[in-house]
Design a protein around this motif. Sequence first.
Motif, PDB file in Angstrom:
ATOM      1  N   TYR A  62       0.641  -1.197   0.091  1.00 23.48           N
ATOM      2  CA  TYR A  62       0.073  -0.091   0.032  1.00 23.48           C
ATOM      3  C   TYR A  62       0.828   1.325   0.241  1.00 23.48           C
ATOM      4  O   TYR A  62       0.190   2.414  -0.191  1.00 23.48           O
ATOM      5  CB  TYR A  62      -0.942   0.097   1.236  1.00 23.48           C
ATOM      6  CG  TYR A  62      -2.130  -0.661   1.010  1.00 23.48           C
ATOM      7  CD1 TYR A  62      -3.474  -0.220   0.752  1.00 23.48           C
ATOM      8  CD2 TYR A  62      -2.193  -2.269   0.989  1.00 23.48           C
ATOM      9  CE1 TYR A  62      -4.386  -0.783   0.518  1.00 23.48           C
ATOM     10  CE2 TYR A  62      -3.484  -2.822   0.628  1.00 23.48           C
ATOM     11  CZ  TYR A  62      -4.714  -2.088   0.577  1.00 23.48           C
ATOM     12  OH  TYR A  62      -5.704  -2.994   0.378  1.00 23.48           O
ATOM     13  N   LEU A  63       2.232   1.155   0.101  1.00 26.28           N
ATOM     14  CA  LEU A  63       2.998   2.291   0.107  1.00 26.28           C
ATOM     15  C   LEU A  63       4.148   2.179  -1.117  1.00 26.28           C
ATOM     16  O   LEU A  63       4.797   1.181  -1.209  1.00 26.28           O
ATOM     17  CB  LEU A  63       3.811   2.379   1.414  1.00 26.28           C
ATOM     18  CG  LEU A  63       4.694   3.577   1.264  1.00 26.28           C
ATOM     19  CD1 LEU A  63       4.039   4.920   1.448  1.00 26.28           C
ATOM     20  CD2 LEU A  63       5.575   3.342   2.470  1.00 26.28           C
ATOM     21  N   SER A  85       0.002  11.421  -2.895  1.00 30.26           N
ATOM     22  CA  SER A  85      -0.442  10.072  -2.639  1.00 30.26           C
ATOM     23  C   SER A  85      -0.347   8.832  -3.843  1.00 30.26           C
ATOM     24  O   SER A  85      -0.628   9.369  -4.775  1.00 30.26           O
ATOM     25  CB  SER A  85      -1.735  10.126  -1.829  1.00 30.26           C
ATOM     26  OG  SER A  85      -1.762  11.151  -0.762  1.00 30.26           O
ATOM     27  N   GLU A  91      -3.761  -1.944  -4.031  1.00 30.54           N
ATOM     28  CA  GLU A  91      -5.025  -1.182  -3.479  1.00 30.54           C
ATOM     29  C   GLU A  91      -5.872  -1.555  -4.740  1.00 30.54           C
ATOM     30  O   GLU A  91      -7.217  -1.771  -4.224  1.00 30.54           O
ATOM     31  CB  GLU A  91      -4.796   0.188  -3.127  1.00 30.54           C
ATOM     32  CG  GLU A  91      -6.156   0.838  -2.841  1.00 30.54           C
ATOM     33  CD  GLU A  91      -5.972   2.201  -2.420  1.00 30.54           C
ATOM     34  OE1 GLU A  91      -7.169   3.012  -2.255  1.00 30.54           O
ATOM     35  OE2 GLU A  91      -4.908   2.793  -2.259  1.00 30.54           O
ATOM     36  N   TYR A 106     -10.008   7.108  -1.259  1.00 23.06           N
ATOM     37  CA  TYR A 106      -9.721   7.248   0.127  1.00 23.06           C
ATOM     38  C   TYR A 106      -8.200   8.071   0.113  1.00 23.06           C
ATOM     39  O   TYR A 106      -7.552   8.042   1.228  1.00 23.06           O
ATOM     40  CB  TYR A 106      -9.274   5.712   0.373  1.00 23.06           C
ATOM     41  CG  TYR A 106     -10.364   4.973   0.987  1.00 23.06           C
ATOM     42  CD1 TYR A 106     -10.711   4.913   2.089  1.00 23.06           C
ATOM     43  CD2 TYR A 106     -11.155   4.576  -0.200  1.00 23.06           C
ATOM     44  CE1 TYR A 106     -11.820   4.113   2.648  1.00 23.06           C
ATOM     45  CE2 TYR A 106     -12.174   3.454   0.210  1.00 23.06           C
ATOM     46  CZ  TYR A 106     -12.676   3.403   1.583  1.00 23.06           C
ATOM     47  OH  TYR A 106     -13.754   2.694   1.894  1.00 23.06           O
ATOM     48  N   VAL A 107      -8.008   8.664  -0.858  1.00 23.10           N
ATOM     49  CA  VAL A 107      -7.163   9.816  -0.916  1.00 23.10           C
ATOM     50  C   VAL A 107      -7.435  10.919  -0.014  1.00 23.10           C
ATOM     51  O   VAL A 107      -8.511  11.650  -0.406  1.00 23.10           O
ATOM     52  CB  VAL A 107      -6.423  10.136  -2.163  1.00 23.10           C
ATOM     53  CG1 VAL A 107      -5.502  11.274  -2.302  1.00 23.10           C
ATOM     54  CG2 VAL A 107      -5.902   8.947  -2.901  1.00 23.10           C
ATOM     55  N   GLU A 580      -2.252  11.762   6.771  1.00 22.72           N
ATOM     56  CA  GLU A 580      -2.485  10.429   6.014  1.00 22.72           C
ATOM     57  C   GLU A 580      -1.546   9.304   6.668  1.00 22.72           C
ATOM     58  O   GLU A 580      -0.136   9.701   7.161  1.00 22.72           O
ATOM     59  CB  GLU A 580      -2.194  10.664   4.655  1.00 22.72           C
ATOM     60  CG  GLU A 580      -2.048   9.211   3.791  1.00 22.72           C
ATOM     61  CD  GLU A 580      -1.759   9.389   2.231  1.00 22.72           C
ATOM     62  OE1 GLU A 580      -2.459   8.597   1.442  1.00 22.72           O
ATOM     63  OE2 GLU A 580      -1.213  10.257   1.827  1.00 22.72           O
ATOM     64  N   ARG A 582      -0.258   5.684   5.326  1.00 25.75           N
ATOM     65  CA  ARG A 582      -0.517   4.471   4.596  1.00 25.75           C
ATOM     66  C   ARG A 582       0.682   3.443   4.552  1.00 25.75           C
ATOM     67  O   ARG A 582       1.999   3.783   4.573  1.00 25.75           O
ATOM     68  CB  ARG A 582      -0.502   5.417   3.004  1.00 25.75           C
ATOM     69  CG  ARG A 582      -0.471   4.453   1.870  1.00 25.75           C
ATOM     70  CD  ARG A 582      -0.529   5.197   0.654  1.00 25.75           C
ATOM     71  NE  ARG A 582      -1.717   5.920   0.311  1.00 25.75           N
ATOM     72  CZ  ARG A 582      -2.605   5.352  -0.255  1.00 25.75           C
ATOM     73  NH1 ARG A 582      -2.613   4.167  -0.913  1.00 25.75           N
ATOM     74  NH2 ARG A 582      -3.639   6.016  -0.429  1.00 25.75           N
ATOM     75  N   GLN A 590      -2.436  -4.175   6.650  1.00 25.37           N
ATOM     76  CA  GLN A 590      -2.129  -2.897   5.985  1.00 25.37           C
ATOM     77  C   GLN A 590      -3.264  -1.976   6.154  1.00 25.37           C
ATOM     78  O   GLN A 590      -4.518  -2.242   6.222  1.00 25.37           O
ATOM     79  CB  GLN A 590      -1.819  -3.353   4.545  1.00 25.37           C
ATOM     80  CG  GLN A 590      -0.581  -4.120   4.290  1.00 25.37           C
ATOM     81  CD  GLN A 590      -0.226  -4.503   2.812  1.00 25.37           C
ATOM     82  OE1 GLN A 590       0.400  -3.765   2.371  1.00 25.37           O
ATOM     83  NE2 GLN A 590      -0.847  -5.422   2.138  1.00 25.37           N
ATOM     84  N   ILE A 592      -4.965   2.433   5.215  1.00 20.90           N
ATOM     85  CA  ILE A 592      -5.045   3.708   4.725  1.00 20.90           C
ATOM     86  C   ILE A 592      -5.814   4.565   5.650  1.00 20.90           C
ATOM     87  O   ILE A 592      -6.983   4.282   5.756  1.00 20.90           O
ATOM     88  CB  ILE A 592      -5.511   3.649   3.222  1.00 20.90           C
ATOM     89  CG1 ILE A 592      -4.928   2.852   2.241  1.00 20.90           C
ATOM     90  CG2 ILE A 592      -5.303   5.337   2.618  1.00 20.90           C
ATOM     91  CD1 ILE A 592      -5.310   2.617   0.957  1.00 20.90           C
ATOM     92  N   SER A 594      -6.876   8.601   6.366  1.00 18.22           N
ATOM     93  CA  SER A 594      -6.646  10.066   6.052  1.00 18.22           C
ATOM     94  C   SER A 594      -7.804  10.925   6.459  1.00 18.22           C
ATOM     95  O   SER A 594      -8.838  10.429   6.781  1.00 18.22           O
ATOM     96  CB  SER A 594      -6.584   9.987   4.442  1.00 18.22           C
ATOM     97  OG  SER A 594      -7.909   9.828   3.944  1.00 18.22           O
TER      98      SER A 594
END
Length: 723
Positions: A62-63, A85, A91, A106-107, A580, A582, A590, A592, A594
């Motif tokens: 996820y990163l 991001s 994802e 989800y950002v 955030e 992430r 994992q 996310i 934000s």
Amino acid sequence: MTYFPAPRFPRRSLNGILAGCTAICSVALAAQSAQAQDAAPMELPSILLRYELDYSGRVDGYLAPATETGVKSGVPLSDVPQSISVVTSTELEARQPDEVEDAIAYVPGIAASTWGTDDRFDQFSIRGFDMGSSALYRDGLPQKVLSFSAFSTDPYMIDRVDVLRGPAGVLYGSNDAGGMVNLVTKRPVFDRLAQGRLSYGSNNTAETAFDWSDTISADGTMAARVTGLLRDGETEVHSSDNDRAFLAGGFTWAPTDNTTLTLLGHVQKDAKTPLIMAPVAGEDFDSAFGPLPDDYAYRQSDYNHFETTQESFGWELTHRFGEGLTFNQRVRLAHQTTDYAQLDFSYADASGLNYYAFRNDEDARTFGFDNNVKWETQLGNVENNLIAGLDYQYSRVDVTHYYDGSIYTLPYSDPNLNFTVADPALSSHDRTTYRETGIYVQDHMKFSNGTAVTAGLRYSWFENDATDLLAGTTSSQSDSAATGMIGVTHEFANGLTPYIGYSEGFIQNVGTTATGQTLDPSKSKQWEVGLRYQPTRDLMFSGTVFDLRKTNVKDYDPEDDTYSSFVQVGEVRSRGFELEARGRLTQNLQAILSYSYLDSEITEAPDPVLPTDPIKKGNANSFAPMHQLSLWLDYDASALVQGLTVGAGIRYTAESYSTQDNLRITPSNTIADMAVTYEARNFDVNLNVSNLFDRDYYGVCYDGYGCAKGEGRVIKVSLSRQF
């Protein structure tokens, strides 16, 4: 002249194609599987190609470790002095979004699906600026909406999405204040890849897709990739279309460690459903006339359709010379035709609900390239990456518009849309052409003590021609703009990286003042201070505080009753902070997380002429919710059931206004999503549910225009196999 309507997507034809393609793909993938049993794994033949993929290719987890979206020479994510991001491959595969706007939901700083169930284009705002029509790029080249032609990209066709928040004028030219979203197309890989997928879900939606890539030459210097998808379905809207068919291909030639050439192309055909705005009792009409049927917000006329066909072709060429010099070239040509017709709500009065019909036939073309030279050198204790480039973008759209002002009135007692709508008369035939040329330079200096300095400059020339093809007249407008950016990051040994950055942008304004003067570009500028913390290579926490301003904002001249001239005294300020997290929290989890806080205000606006004119100064900008919060968790539950992964998320968006007049509020909403994957041998079974609890909410409520529903619960079950 006799009018022959463009053919619709017949259900029988799509189902036949769906079945045929599934059979063909299965045979091809099975044959490739048999051939691959004796094939040994092959390493990438080009050092340069491996380097490129680090910054723009597939990301597991996820990163993303690095990017070339914020710093074009390619740097670790922590070195970018601006909020960025990356929605990774992992994802995208877990959540399986159907649209790009869903992929970025989800950002932080993104308000997704700002027009509800409308799926004609990807629509969203960034940091309080409505950006969906102007913020999309693919592989670093513009992919913006021209009239109603959007060049939409399916998420199954891309490897990752980079979201850069704030002005990005230095690297990408004309773009609005909020930022940009860069889609990275799937490219050929030199490791074998073969996948087939079948799915079925809500609203009778069936889909099949495949993705294949492999080395295709004996010397290991050539690879190919073919990706395809067929979807036949509907939405919650009555008699709707949610159909898509695309085939994308890529070819990479890497003859040496210093040269790679990748060709990319695709064809796509869509049949979508137009925006459905429905009046609300007590808001758009006197509640004494109602109520309307409960399902009225999902009703549409049989006249409605939105059908597109598009093609694109381009290439990416990279060649490394001696002395640290590398030449990069990106080119893409795209074409789309659009057939759009709608019976649209106009207004309500005592006589009933009033609708009007219109139709657009469009032909849109774009061409763009970006040529740059990168120089990598060591200057004492400084790693210096200097990039200088020339880019160009061209777009042309021909719009034939049919509208004659005819009104169809529906009584409140029986608001039935099942009647014949005649094609309106031809009202206009226009062509709009845009050309932009820019030269830019950006330097990234990384000192041995962990400090990095990034600075850049651009100068752009642009021209807009508007031609009335019926009258044979053309008006032209040209201008230029200079933009800059500078930022500093410092990486401490404990994983903390603070940064400060300043960036600028611009966007051309079309039109004239009451005295006939052409409008200046709108400018944007942003100061941003942030902190990133990366305790492990797979986890990053980040926070930022920003002040973003857009000046020279175009607005109608309040003294012009014809609404044909403009003034430029507007300014919008957007400031706030974003948080955030992430990446991988534990070996099995994992996440996310934000949160965004936004304080948006119109700080300058035209003075009202009449007492009844709205006062915009002091209002919030449109599509600028004050609070947004989202959380997505991805848990590897193999300890409980071998091969099981469970994902769940929740998204909260506060209330907002849809226009700068602030006359109507779009209420807040909270949406939950879920994804479950079970892996067994070469098979994956996926269950994806968006709006898990089927919350009834409005995606947008517009002044005097009604409201559009947000998407209800959508369930999709998929079966995938790796060959």
